[in-house]
Scaffold this motif. Structure first.
Motif, mmCIF file in Angstrom:
data_model
loop_
_atom_site.group_PDB
_atom_site.id
_atom_site.type_symbol
_atom_site.label_atom_id
_atom_site.label_comp_id
_atom_site.label_asym_id
_atom_site.label_seq_id
_atom_site.Cartn_x
_atom_site.Cartn_y
_atom_site.Cartn_z
ATOM 1 N N ASP A 137 4.886 29.381 2.539
ATOM 2 C CA ASP A 137 3.814 28.521 1.441
ATOM 3 C C ASP A 137 4.347 29.226 1.175
ATOM 4 O O ASP A 137 3.848 28.380 -0.831
ATOM 5 N N GLU A 138 4.835 30.682 0.457
ATOM 6 C CA GLU A 138 4.836 31.019 -1.373
ATOM 7 C C GLU A 138 6.143 31.234 -1.230
ATOM 8 O O GLU A 138 7.006 31.587 -0.639
ATOM 9 N N VAL A 139 5.787 30.459 -2.364
ATOM 10 C CA VAL A 139 7.410 29.035 -2.894
ATOM 11 C C VAL A 139 7.834 29.735 -4.850
ATOM 12 O O VAL A 139 6.260 29.890 -5.279
ATOM 13 N N PRO A 140 8.752 30.387 -5.075
ATOM 14 C CA PRO A 140 8.829 30.521 -6.619
ATOM 15 C C PRO A 140 7.868 29.122 -7.418
ATOM 16 O O PRO A 140 8.525 28.150 -6.726
ATOM 17 N N SER A 141 7.050 29.380 -8.098
ATOM 18 C CA SER A 141 6.989 28.415 -9.362
ATOM 19 C C SER A 141 7.604 28.301 -10.094
ATOM 20 O O SER A 141 8.092 26.966 -10.670
ATOM 21 N N MET A 142 8.601 29.230 -10.781
ATOM 22 C CA MET A 142 9.543 28.576 -11.994
ATOM 23 C C MET A 142 10.745 29.306 -10.981
ATOM 24 O O MET A 142 11.146 30.032 -10.292
ATOM 25 N N ILE A 143 11.713 27.897 -10.757
ATOM 26 C CA ILE A 143 12.625 27.933 -10.378
ATOM 27 C C ILE A 143 14.285 27.933 -10.724
ATOM 28 O O ILE A 143 15.477 28.025 -9.841
ATOM 29 N N LEU A 144 14.435 28.057 -11.736
ATOM 30 C CA LEU A 144 15.477 27.894 -12.675
ATOM 31 C C LEU A 144 15.509 28.146 -14.048
ATOM 32 O O LEU A 144 14.484 28.248 -14.585
ATOM 33 N N VAL A 145 16.212 29.174 -14.817
ATOM 34 C CA VAL A 145 16.534 29.703 -15.966
ATOM 35 C C VAL A 145 18.186 28.940 -16.620
ATOM 36 O O VAL A 145 19.302 29.767 -16.160
ATOM 37 N N ASP A 146 18.454 29.176 -17.450
ATOM 38 C CA ASP A 146 19.229 27.997 -18.284
ATOM 39 C C ASP A 146 19.394 28.818 -19.564
ATOM 40 O O ASP A 146 18.940 29.167 -20.432
ATOM 41 N N PHE A 147 21.010 29.330 -19.784
ATOM 42 C CA PHE A 147 21.128 30.270 -21.293
ATOM 43 C C PHE A 147 22.335 29.101 -21.446
ATOM 44 O O PHE A 147 22.952 28.635 -21.452
ATOM 45 N N LYS A 148 22.279 29.015 -22.709
ATOM 46 C CA LYS A 148 23.006 28.464 -24.075
ATOM 47 C C LYS A 148 23.301 29.385 -25.065
ATOM 48 O O LYS A 148 22.783 29.728 -25.536
ATOM 49 N N LEU A 149 24.484 29.675 -25.447
ATOM 50 C CA LEU A 149 24.406 30.362 -27.081
ATOM 51 C C LEU A 149 25.795 29.082 -27.530
ATOM 52 O O LEU A 149 26.266 28.698 -27.936
ATOM 53 N N ARG A 150 24.332 29.158 -28.564
ATOM 54 C CA ARG A 150 24.772 28.336 -29.556
ATOM 55 C C ARG A 150 24.660 28.332 -31.168
ATOM 56 O O ARG A 150 23.355 28.961 -31.886
ATOM 57 N N GLN A 151 25.315 28.273 -32.659
ATOM 58 C CA GLN A 151 25.521 28.944 -33.999
ATOM 59 C C GLN A 151 24.716 30.521 -33.407
ATOM 60 O O GLN A 151 24.518 30.990 -34.128
ATOM 61 N N ASN A 152 25.481 31.373 -32.399
ATOM 62 C CA ASN A 152 25.366 32.827 -32.386
ATOM 63 C C ASN A 152 23.921 32.784 -32.313
ATOM 64 O O ASN A 152 23.629 34.278 -32.509
ATOM 65 N N ARG A 153 23.503 31.941 -31.645
ATOM 66 C CA ARG A 153 21.969 33.032 -31.132
ATOM 67 C C ARG A 153 22.065 32.124 -29.485
ATOM 68 O O ARG A 153 22.301 31.166 -29.317
ATOM 69 N N LEU A 154 21.058 32.763 -29.051
ATOM 70 C CA LEU A 154 20.256 32.606 -27.669
ATOM 71 C C LEU A 154 19.582 31.739 -27.034
ATOM 72 O O LEU A 154 18.502 32.056 -27.473
ATOM 73 N N HIS A 155 19.945 30.494 -26.508
ATOM 74 C CA HIS A 155 18.692 29.594 -26.296
ATOM 75 C C HIS A 155 18.523 29.783 -25.101
ATOM 76 O O HIS A 155 19.214 29.668 -23.554
ATOM 77 N N THR A 156 17.014 30.099 -24.476
ATOM 78 C CA THR A 156 16.872 29.644 -22.931
ATOM 79 C C THR A 156 16.003 29.162 -22.537
ATOM 80 O O THR A 156 14.930 28.182 -23.382
ATOM 81 N N THR A 157 16.335 28.214 -21.529
ATOM 82 C CA THR A 157 15.329 27.036 -20.310
ATOM 83 C C THR A 157 14.765 27.485 -19.219
ATOM 84 O O THR A 157 15.637 27.579 -18.350
ATOM 85 N N ALA A 158 13.597 27.277 -18.867
ATOM 86 C CA ALA A 158 13.470 27.888 -17.659
ATOM 87 C C ALA A 158 12.511 26.382 -17.051
ATOM 88 O O ALA A 158 11.870 25.858 -18.299
ATOM 89 N N VAL A 159 12.666 25.993 -16.091
ATOM 90 C CA VAL A 159 11.570 25.081 -15.084
ATOM 91 C C VAL A 159 10.768 25.598 -14.382
ATOM 92 O O VAL A 159 11.776 26.472 -13.246
#
Length: 215
Positions: A137-159
């Protein structure tokens, strides 16, 4: 799908709350709680470095700093899961049912991958373990984190598969920010945008009055 783009996290949070209270559909969840829900709400905060919790928000100061470290702490004392544990020691190469030859620190793995290939699209971490989570029953709510390096910045996306916007979006944003800062510092670059995709974005009925007061 609702898409929101703001400079600051606190403004994004307020905007999503207004969307849910105005357009959300009433849904009774698995725990028999009444909620208002929108599906697939995507929020991009373009200036996470200068974002702060809303004034008078319950998560602030030392409490917030402690919470931020949870994505990076592998210790898990008897809980069904913690994100730090799932990210830093849960997965690995098994040689038996409960015996690991190598435990995978996903945080250090994505840092290594980004250092080796700054344009990689493979710097991804997951917290969902089908061998366990499909049966409890106890399941993680946040399931994914993705990192991208673009234009010398770290961009983060989470689901998030499920996201209590009124009660949890702000603390979740800031602990995701803490993780992003850790990765960015290890790479020696500046923090870019943070994007949060909430597949189910909702507010509990007992928080409706408080949500309606948000300006």
């Amino acid at each position: 799908m609702i898409t929101v783009k703001t400079a600051m996290a606190q403004d994004a949070w307020k905007t999503v709350i207004h969307h849910i209270m105005e357009s959300g559909i009433d849904v009774e969840d698995e725990g028999n709680f009444i909620t208002k829900e929108l599906l697939n709400v995507v929020v991009t905060v373009e200036d996470p470095s200068n974002s702060k919790p809303p004034e008078s928000y319950s998560w602030s100061g030392e409490k917030l700093k402690k919470y931020q470290k949870q994505f990076l702490d592998p210790e898990n004392i008897g809980l069904p899961y913690t994100y730090g544990s799932r990210f830093r020691e849960h997965f690995g190469l098994k040689v038996g049912r409960d015996t690991y030859r190598v435990r995978t620190d996903q945080v250090e793995s994505v840092i290594k991958r980004l250092k080796e290939n700054p344009t990689t699209r493979k710097a991804v971490m997951t917290s969902f373990d089908p061998s366990i989570d499909q049966y409890q029953d106890e399941v993680p709510s946040m399931i994914l984190v993705d990192f991208k390096l673009r234009q010398n910045r770290l961009h983060t996306t989470a689901v998030w598969r499920s996201h209590d916007i009124y009660g949890e979006w702000i603390p979740n944003f800031f602990r995701l920010k803490g993780l992003s800062v850790y990765v960015a510092d290890a790479l020696g670059i500046k923090l870019g945008s943070i994007t949060i995709h909430s597949v189910s974005a909702y507010i509990y009925k007992n928080n409706f009055k408080g949500a309606l007061k948000i300006k």
